[in-house]
Design an enzyme around this catalytic site. Structure first.
Site, PDB file in Angstrom:
ATOM      1  N   HIS A 170       0.853  -1.204   0.000  1.00 49.82           N
ATOM      2  CA  HIS A 170       0.000   0.000   0.000  1.00 49.82           C
ATOM      3  C   HIS A 170       0.879   1.240   0.000  1.00 49.82           C
ATOM      4  CE1 HIS A 170      -4.039   1.888   1.318  1.00 49.82           C
ATOM      5  NE2 HIS A 170      -3.236   2.863   0.922  1.00 49.82           N
ATOM      6  N   LYS A 215      -8.514  -0.296  -6.854  1.00 52.31           N
ATOM      7  CA  LYS A 215      -8.616   0.189  -5.469  1.00 52.31           C
ATOM      8  C   LYS A 215      -9.914   0.972  -5.343  1.00 52.31           C
ATOM      9  CE  LYS A 215      -7.560   2.615  -1.570  1.00 52.31           C
ATOM     10  NZ  LYS A 215      -6.570   3.665  -1.417  1.00 52.31           N
ATOM     11  N   HIS A 238     -10.161   0.102   0.563  1.00 53.43           N
ATOM     12  CA  HIS A 238      -9.899   0.940   1.738  1.00 53.43           C
ATOM     13  C   HIS A 238     -11.122   0.810   2.641  1.00 53.43           C
ATOM     14  CE1 HIS A 238      -9.497   4.958   3.831  1.00 53.43           C
ATOM     15  NE2 HIS A 238     -10.815   4.803   3.827  1.00 53.43           N
ATOM     16  N   HIS A 240      -6.209  -1.030   5.857  1.00 49.48           N
ATOM     17  CA  HIS A 240      -6.451  -0.372   7.154  1.00 49.48           C
ATOM     18  C   HIS A 240      -7.171  -1.302   8.142  1.00 49.48           C
ATOM     19  CE1 HIS A 240      -5.143   2.963   4.799  1.00 49.48           C
ATOM     20  NE2 HIS A 240      -6.256   2.989   4.083  1.00 49.48           N
ATOM     21  N   ASP A 284       1.065   2.510   3.594  1.00 50.14           N
ATOM     22  CA  ASP A 284       0.512   3.814   3.198  1.00 50.14           C
ATOM     23  C   ASP A 284       1.611   4.859   3.008  1.00 50.14           C
ATOM     24  OD1 ASP A 284      -1.652   5.225   2.275  1.00 50.14           O
ATOM     25  OD2 ASP A 284      -2.774   5.176   4.159  1.00 50.14           O
TER      26      ASP A 284
END
Ligand code: ARG
Length: 419
Positions: free
Chosen positions: A80, A201, A242, A262, A334
């Site tokens: 990610h 995504k 996400h 996440h 991230d």
């Protein structure tokens, strides 16, 4: 005729690739989670020819790289990242950056990742198709960086986490991936595929860094997600969702996504669903430290800081629960939310701190990620025939995982980038 044959055969022998012999104290066999002592890995034409080489076999044209005191392992995978753009620009300031300038900043971001030992990334969302261009530019050799699996613009609802809500109506700014309703969503998946996406995504829930969204609130409906996933899977692409909020996580898993990003508010039922469906979790538990530390000084808006204060803690304790329950995990950091791309490997020590063994953390960052990408036969471990993505650290990372924060040698597809 015979002479011609002998001539051709000798020519072929001569143009056989010179080999590289890498000698080190040991290498990590990630699948078993063990180190194998006295490593001699032989690389030929970008691939691992042998993990049991013998230096006596090295010919005059072959190269020997001596990494005494070091341990070899496969290059890291960060599943990610956000490659494109100057990541010091926060909030509304980002809107002023042109796509062209953002791509040039991306060149530097990619270089930093590679030099830190990250040889493969999954780019999950850029405001343009810049990540696809960067992927292709790296492949073509124009610039250096990790191997990129790129999504292009992330899909999301109008006003959602994957839209851009920083400007007022009259500026007419929205993200390229905005799509509402099953058929618009399917059309957007098709558009991304048309322009080269390797992965889709989308945003199932609100997020931390967007304006005006709540992390816990679901954004796409189950029906929209099901259409999105079936369209992507039918075309052979994997899907990353996400999702911070509990219901969004579970509907994403029910819809069949390949990974949940996440996963902050995942509950017991969500963990169970992930186990049953074989869904990977990619939980970015390092980035909290940046957001609540340097991020404040770097100008992250208060709205976003406030969200992080609650999300970070819960995400970490749910990470521990998910590890204990045996959910499949990959490393996703991230990178890009934190501007120092070279920090990506720092997450490994946090994954150990919050419940993984060092071997599990290394698996999450190598073979598990390769398997998520459906490339486990090509990469993700040091095995004969696989691409030669090899890094080295000083000492044994299974004893001290933080050694990965100082990668001293980087090879990607047989070419040395750091030594
Ligand atoms: N891109 C993510 C978002 O904005 C970052 C979340 C960071 N926080 C965390 N605890 N992982 O939602």
């Amino acid at each position: 005729m015979k002479i011609l044959f002998v001539f051709l055969a000798s020519l072929i022998c001569q143009i056989a690739w010179a080999k590289t012999y890498i000698r080190a104290d040991a290498y990590v066999e990630v699948k078993s989670g063990k180190t194998i002592g006295n490593a001699i890995i032989v690389v030929e034409d970008g691939r691992i020819e042998s993990t049991k080489g013998n230096l006596n076999d090295a010919g005059p044209d072959d190269e020997v790289i001596d990494l005494a005191g070091k341990t070899l392992m496969p290059g890291l995978f960060d599943m990610h990242v956000h490659l494109i753009g100057n990541k010091l620009l926060k909030g509304a300031a980002r809107v002023q950056e042109s796509d062209q300038l953002a791509l040039l900043a991306g060149v530097e971001n990619a270089r930093k990742l590679l030099m830190a030992g990250v040889t493969t990334v999954r780019s999950l969302g850029s405001s343009s198709y810049g990540d696809i261009a960067l992927r292709d530019g790296i492949r073509a050799g124009y610039v250096i960086g990790p191997r990129v699996f790129a999504s292009g613009p992330a899909l999301g609802i109008t006003g959602g986490h994957c839209d851009n809500n920083w400007m007022p109506r009259e500026r007419d700014i929205r993200n390229a991936g905005v799509a509402n309703g099953p058929w618009e969503v399917a059309a957007k998946v098709r558009e991304n595929i048309k322009f080269g996406s390797d992965v889709i995504k989308f945003c199932a829930t609100g997020g931390v860094m967007s304006k005006g969204t709540k992390v816990g609130v679901q954004q796409y409906t189950l029906e929209e997600m099901q259409t999105l996933v079936s369209e992507a899977h039918r075309r052979g692409l994997i899907v990353a969702a996400h999702a911070h909020g509990t219901s969004g996580i579970k509907d994403a898993i029910r819809a069949g996504v390949d990974s949940v990003e996440h996963a902050s508010y995942i509950d017991d039922e969500g963990i169970q669903l992930a186990v049953e469906n074989g869904t990977y979790l990619s939980m970015d538990i390092y980035v909290t430290e940046y957001i609540l530390g340097q991020g404040i000084a770097d100008g992250i808006p208060e709205e976003n800081i406030a969200k992080e204060r609650t999300v970070g803690k819960i995400q970490r304790s749910n990470f521990t629960k998910a590890v204990e329950a045996g959910v499949k995990m990959v490393m996703g950091t991230d990178a890009g939310v934190y501007p120092g791309f070279a920090d990506s490997p720092k997450q490994l020590s946090r994954m150990v701190k919050f419940g993984m063994t060092p071997a599990q953390a290394l698996q999450a960052a190598t073979i598990n990620a390769a398997t998520l990408l459906k490339k486990q036969d090509e990469m993700g471990s040091l095995e004969e025939g696989k691409l030669a993505d090899i890094i080295a650290v000083a000492g044994n990372p299974l004893e001290d995982i933080s050694l990965l924060e100082d990668v001293t040698f980087v090879m990607k597809e047989g070419r040395v980038y750091k030594r």
